[in-house]
Write an enzyme that holds these catalytic residues in place. Structure first.
Site, PDB file in Angstrom:
ATOM      1  CD  GLN A  49      -2.984   2.848   3.595  1.00 53.27           C
ATOM      2  OE1 GLN A  49      -3.443   3.223   4.610  1.00 53.27           O
ATOM      3  NE2 GLN A  49      -2.871   1.396   3.163  1.00 53.27           N
ATOM      4  CG  MET A  74      -1.670  -1.231   1.568  1.00 56.63           C
ATOM      5  SD  MET A  74      -2.983  -1.506   0.193  1.00 56.63           S
ATOM      6  CE  MET A  74      -4.471  -0.852   0.710  1.00 56.63           C
ATOM      7  CB  CYS A  75       0.645   4.525  -0.075  1.00 58.28           C
ATOM      8  SG  CYS A  75       0.266   4.006  -1.639  1.00 58.28           S
ATOM      9  CD  GLU A  76       4.071   3.557   6.075  1.00 56.40           C
ATOM     10  OE1 GLU A  76       3.993   4.435   7.024  1.00 56.40           O
ATOM     11  OE2 GLU A  76       4.076   2.253   6.440  1.00 56.40           O
TER      12      GLU A  76
END
Lengths: 262, 262
Positions: free
Chosen positions: A108, A1-3
Site C-alpha cells: 500500500q 490508496m489500498c488496504e
C-alpha cells in the site's frame, strides 16, 4: 490508496471471519473498489485469487468468506488504483518463485520515481505498478544476500524499506510461506491472539465471533492490517520505519520479550 | 491420469459453457477427483484458480462456470494423482514469470525417471510432480534458445516433447498469453470454431448452447481437450509426437493450409 490484511498462525486458522469483515472496505466502508486479491499459504502449498470487482460486490469474495480456507499465512489486498491501470496484471498479491519457494507480496503506498530502482532481470514486472517494480527489486536484494535467519531478512527488508519510503509511502507485507515480513512507512497495526480467546466484533461488518469455539488452546496467531479489524484492545500501531517478522503465529525478529514491548 | 482443456481465441470468448461441461469429468463422468485448476489469459493479464475438491463438487468450480470469464487463452486441468501427493502445490496450472511474461502449463501423463532432467536453477519445482519438473526443464530449454517466432518455439517444444514422451506419457499445453502450444504423446484433440456458428451440445453435461447468439461474426477460436467436449463433427485427433501452436484463435505453426490438412 489500498488496504492490507495479513495473518500468520502456528497452525491452520480459518480466515473467513477476518476476510468477511475486511472485504467491506472494498466498496462499502472504503473507496477501494478497483479489485482485490487474497493469497493463502497452507501446509500443502500456496494459491491465490484475483478479481477486478470490488470485494464487497464480488461473488468470489463471498465464496472466500464462506469457504473458511484454513491457512498458516494469509495476504489480502483491496485496491484503489493510483499507479497502473485497473488490470488483473496490476492486482495484488504478486508472486514469484525462487529456489523452489513461492514469495507473495502486497503493498500500500506510492513510490515516486520508482523506475530508478535497477532490476537484475531475474525478476521482471508483468504489470505497470510501482509496487510490483519494488517487489522485483526487493527479491533481487534478498537473493543477492545470504541471510541466515528471519531476523536478518527482516533487517535487510528494513534497510530496503527505508530507501523505498523516501520515495513516498511504502507499507508492505511479504512472505515465503514460513515467515510473514512487514514494513511500515506510515500506517500498519498488528494484534496477537492466544488463549484465553474471547468473543470479538468486526469493526467493518459488526459480525461477532466466539474465538474460543474456533481455536484450540495451543493456537497462536497474529493479524496485521492497515487499521484495526476488531474492537479488541490489543491492536498495536507499527511505527514509521519499522520492519517486523512473524513466524509460528507471533513476532520473531526480536529475541527478548522486552524488545517487543519497548 | 488427468484431463486437459485448452482454448485460444482471437478476441475474448466466454469460457463458461466449455468449463461447465468439462468439470463433469472431475468426479461425475470421470475419476479425476484429486483437485482442479483453471488459468485465464485475459487482455489485462493472467490469473488462475486452484482447489483440491473434485471439480464437480467444488463451489469454486460452479462459480467459474457461472462467471463466464472472457479469455483469450484458457487452460483447465482435472487431476487424478499418480506422481505427487494431493496438495495445492501439486495442482496445475503451474506458472512462472520470465522476461516479464507469465507462462502457464498443464500436463497429463507420467514420466518415469524424470529426475534425470537437469535444471539450471532458474526455475525450480515448488511441488513434487513429474509434470512441474518437466515444466521447469522446458522453460530452461526455451530460454536458452532464442526462438524467432511461435513456429520455432513449437519445433523446440516438439523436440523436447519427444524426449519426455520416451519417459512415459506426455500430453501438455503451455502458453505465454499470446500463443497456446501443445504436445501430444498419446491423446489430444482440437476443433476450430468460426462463423457460421451452430448450436452445440456438451458430451459431458448434455447442455446445449446457441453459439451464434454468443459469438460475433469475426470470432475465431480453437478448443483442445483430452477427448472431444461436444458432439460437433470437426474434432481432429492429434497424432503421437505432434506439436502445435495456436494464436489468434487458429493454428499458426504451419504456414500453408495444405500442411494443416495433411
Amino acid at each position: 490508496m489500498c488496504e492490507l490484511l495479513g495473518m500468520n498462525a502456528n497452525q491452520p486458522v480459518s480466515t473467513g471471519f477476518s476476510w468477511r469483515g475486511f472485504r467491506h472496505r472494498g466498496g462499502a466502508n472504503g473507496p477501494h473498489r478497483d479489485g482485490f486479491g487474497v493469497g493463502f499459504f497452507r501446509h500443502d502449498g500456496y494459491h491465490d485469487f484475483h478479481d477486478l470487482r470490488p470485494a464487497i460486490e464480488s461473488p468470489l469474495a463471498t465464496l472466500l468468506g464462506d469457504d473458511e480456507i484454513p491457512a498458516l499465512i494469509m495476504l489480502g489486498h483491496l485496491r484503489q488504483a493510483n499507479e497502473g491501470s485497473v488490470d488483473i496484471r496490476n492486482t495484488y498479491p504478486f508472486t514469484r518463485e525462487t529456489r523452489g519457494e513461492c514469495w507473495s507480496y502486497i503493498m500500500q503506498g506510492q513510490l515516486e520515481g520508482f523506475e530508478v530502482l535497477k532490476l537484475s532481470g531475474r525478476f521482471t514486472p508483468m504489470g505497470t505498478t510501482d509496487g510490483e517494480h519494488a517487489f522485483c527489486w526487493l527479491l533481487d536484494q534478498l537473493t543477492e544476500t545470504d541471510c541466515e535467519d528471519s531476523a536478518e531478512v527482516c533487517e535487510r527488508l528494513r534497510q530496503c524499506g527505508d530507501r523505498l519510503a523516501r520515495m513516498g509511502v511504502f507499507n508492505m507485507m511479504l512472505s515465503d510461506g514460513r515467515v510473514l515480513y512487514t514494513y511500515c512507512s506510515k500506517k500498519m497495526c498488528w494484534l496477537t491472539r492466544r488463549t484465553p480467546f474471547a468473543t470479538v466484533t468486526s469493526l467493518d461488518s459488526g459480525e461477532h465471533i466466539d474465538l474460543a469455539s474456533r481455536c484450540g488452546s495451543t493456537t497462536v496467531y497474529t493479524l496485521l492490517a492497515t487499521t484495526p479489524l476488531t474492537s479488541e484492545s490489543g491492536w498495536q500501531d507499527m511505527h514509521p520505519g519499522e520492519a517486523m517478522a512473524f513466524c509460528n503465529g507471533e513476532r520473531c525478529d526480536v529475541s527478548s520479550p522486552e524488545a517487543v514491548l519497548s
